[in-house]
Scaffold this active site. Structure first.
Site, mmCIF file in Angstrom:
data_model
loop_
_atom_site.group_PDB
_atom_site.id
_atom_site.type_symbol
_atom_site.label_atom_id
_atom_site.label_comp_id
_atom_site.label_asym_id
_atom_site.label_seq_id
_atom_site.Cartn_x
_atom_site.Cartn_y
_atom_site.Cartn_z
ATOM 1 N N ASP A 76 51.000 44.271 34.077
ATOM 2 C CA ASP A 76 51.096 44.492 35.521
ATOM 3 C C ASP A 76 51.857 43.388 36.220
ATOM 4 O O ASP A 76 52.054 42.282 35.698
ATOM 5 C CB ASP A 76 49.707 44.643 36.140
ATOM 6 C CG ASP A 76 48.851 43.392 36.016
ATOM 7 O OD1 ASP A 76 48.880 42.769 34.937
ATOM 8 O OD2 ASP A 76 48.143 43.034 36.983
ATOM 9 N N GLU A 134 45.920 42.085 35.380
ATOM 10 C CA GLU A 134 45.695 40.643 35.363
ATOM 11 C C GLU A 134 45.864 40.041 36.744
ATOM 12 O O GLU A 134 45.256 39.011 37.049
ATOM 13 C CB GLU A 134 46.671 39.989 34.378
ATOM 14 C CG GLU A 134 46.429 38.503 34.122
ATOM 15 C CD GLU A 134 47.197 37.578 35.061
ATOM 16 O OE1 GLU A 134 46.937 36.365 35.021
ATOM 17 O OE2 GLU A 134 48.040 38.062 35.848
#
Length: 369
Positions: A76, A134
């Protein structure tokens, strides 16, 4: 618009693979498209067992080696800021790829995906982890969710988290706790301030305690020097320019070295700041991680990569590995100072250096892919 074939993530040219990964938008909670393509690419490798948890992909060899190592990176990014699609540019005489996620941390993802497909006979068994979420709250973190639901997927002797470090080994990480201190007073008109008690003034002793706290400036942990920090980060209070405030809030962040447990760090903060009339609210608490550079796999990694390992300032997911008993380091292409910047970029030769270092570790004498 790219078609499915053009979006394939076959190993091929590392720089081309990197650009394709950056161009697949994957803001936190929207990683499914990239995760699908990573899963598809790895499922075509007969030397890998591929597992999936949400939008996190785990692929591992089963070669019966004496040691298992883990190489992990998150899929991400923070939100796009008019910085996709990617483009190639030149910075300080180096060719770079500019685009959201280029530094944090799709360069590391590209290197890992390239090698996961190409390395069918590594000298260690390898678990490759590509995980979601994350960049947002800890409860959504894909690595944390795997650790909670399938800890056996993360079993290993040593881990490398491919955070951007400009291809320098950064061992372990600092721990962190954030807490809020609230003081109380009595509201009054400022023209008759003696009738009240100013809650903002009550912060004075707390601010002095932060200023005078004996933070350690050089802490040796397995040969690495960590620096701690205790800082006020937000102060708020008051309702109007002519009102004595009856409450005030002070937000504090403590970054502590890996030789201190999370519980010990929090206890030290409570001893320092808990006092009558002050509310102490813990906002978060994350443990530090020891570098584990004394482990055989870590020594082999350091020898292959070269350079002098340094400490990791800040908190990263190496702490999640440490909590599982797996020592870990941060190592990957890209400058952490470019993470989340509008002109986020990664030097292309950083990718080459990271690839070559991992090859030297995982397939000594095997040459470049």
């Amino acid at each position: 618009m790219r078609n499915e074939e053009a979006e394939g993530l076959e190993p091929g040219d590392l720089h081309g693979l990197f650009a394709r990964i950056v161009d697949i938008e994957s803001v936190s909670r929207d990683e499914a498209r990239l995760a699908d393509l990573v899963e598809r690419a790895l499922s075509g490798c007969p030397h890998l067992e591929v597992l999936r948890h949400g939008n996190s992909i785990v692929a591992r060899t089963r070669l019966g080696r004496d040691q298992r190592v883990i190489i992990a990176g998150h899929l991400d990014t923070v939100p796009v800021a008019d910085n996709l699609p990617s483009r190639v540019g030149v910075r300080d005489g180096r060719e770079v790829l500019v685009g959201r996620g280029a530094a944090d941390m799709k360069g590391g993802v590209a290197v890992a995906l390239h090698l996961a497909q190409a390395l069918d006979e590594p000298v260690h068994d390898v678990t490759w982890v590509f995980y979601e979420c994350e960049e947002i709250e800890a409860s959504a973190n894909g690595l944390g969710r795997i650790a909670e639901d399938h800890p056996d997927w993360l079993a290993g002797d040593f881990a490398v988290l491919m955070e951007p470090t400009s291809d320098r080994i950064e061992g372990g990480c600092q721990g962190t706790t954030r807490f809020k201190l609230t003081t109380h007073g009595t509201a009054a008109h400022s023209a008759r301030s003696w009738l009240g008690r100013n809650a903002i003034h009550e912060l004075t002793g707390l601010l002095e305690a932060i200023r005078d706290y004996p933070v350690r400036e050089a802490v040796g942990v397995e040969g690495l020097v960590f620096r701690e920090g205790l800082n006020a980060t937000i102060v708020s209070g008051g309702t109007a320019g002519n009102v004595i405030p009856d409450t005030a809030e002070l937000y504090v962040n403590f970054r502590f070295a890996p030789d201190v447990s999370a519980e010990g760090a929090l206890a030290a903060m409570r001893r320092t700041f808990e006092r009558p009339g002050v509310d102490f609210e813990v906002l978060d608490l994350s443990p530090a991680a020891r570098p584990g550079l004394d482990r055989p796999a870590a020594r082999q990694f350091c020898a292959a990569v070269g350079g002098e390992p340094g400490p990791k300032y800040g908190w990263t997911d190496v702490a999640r590995f440490s909590a599982l008993g797996v020592p870990a380091v941060n190592y990957g292409p890209g400058d952490a100072g470019k993470a989340h910047a509008v002109d986020e970029c990664c030097p292309l030769d950083d990718l080459d250096a990271a690839r070559d270092a991992l090859l030297a570790w995982l397939r000594p004498g095997g040459g470049h892919e």
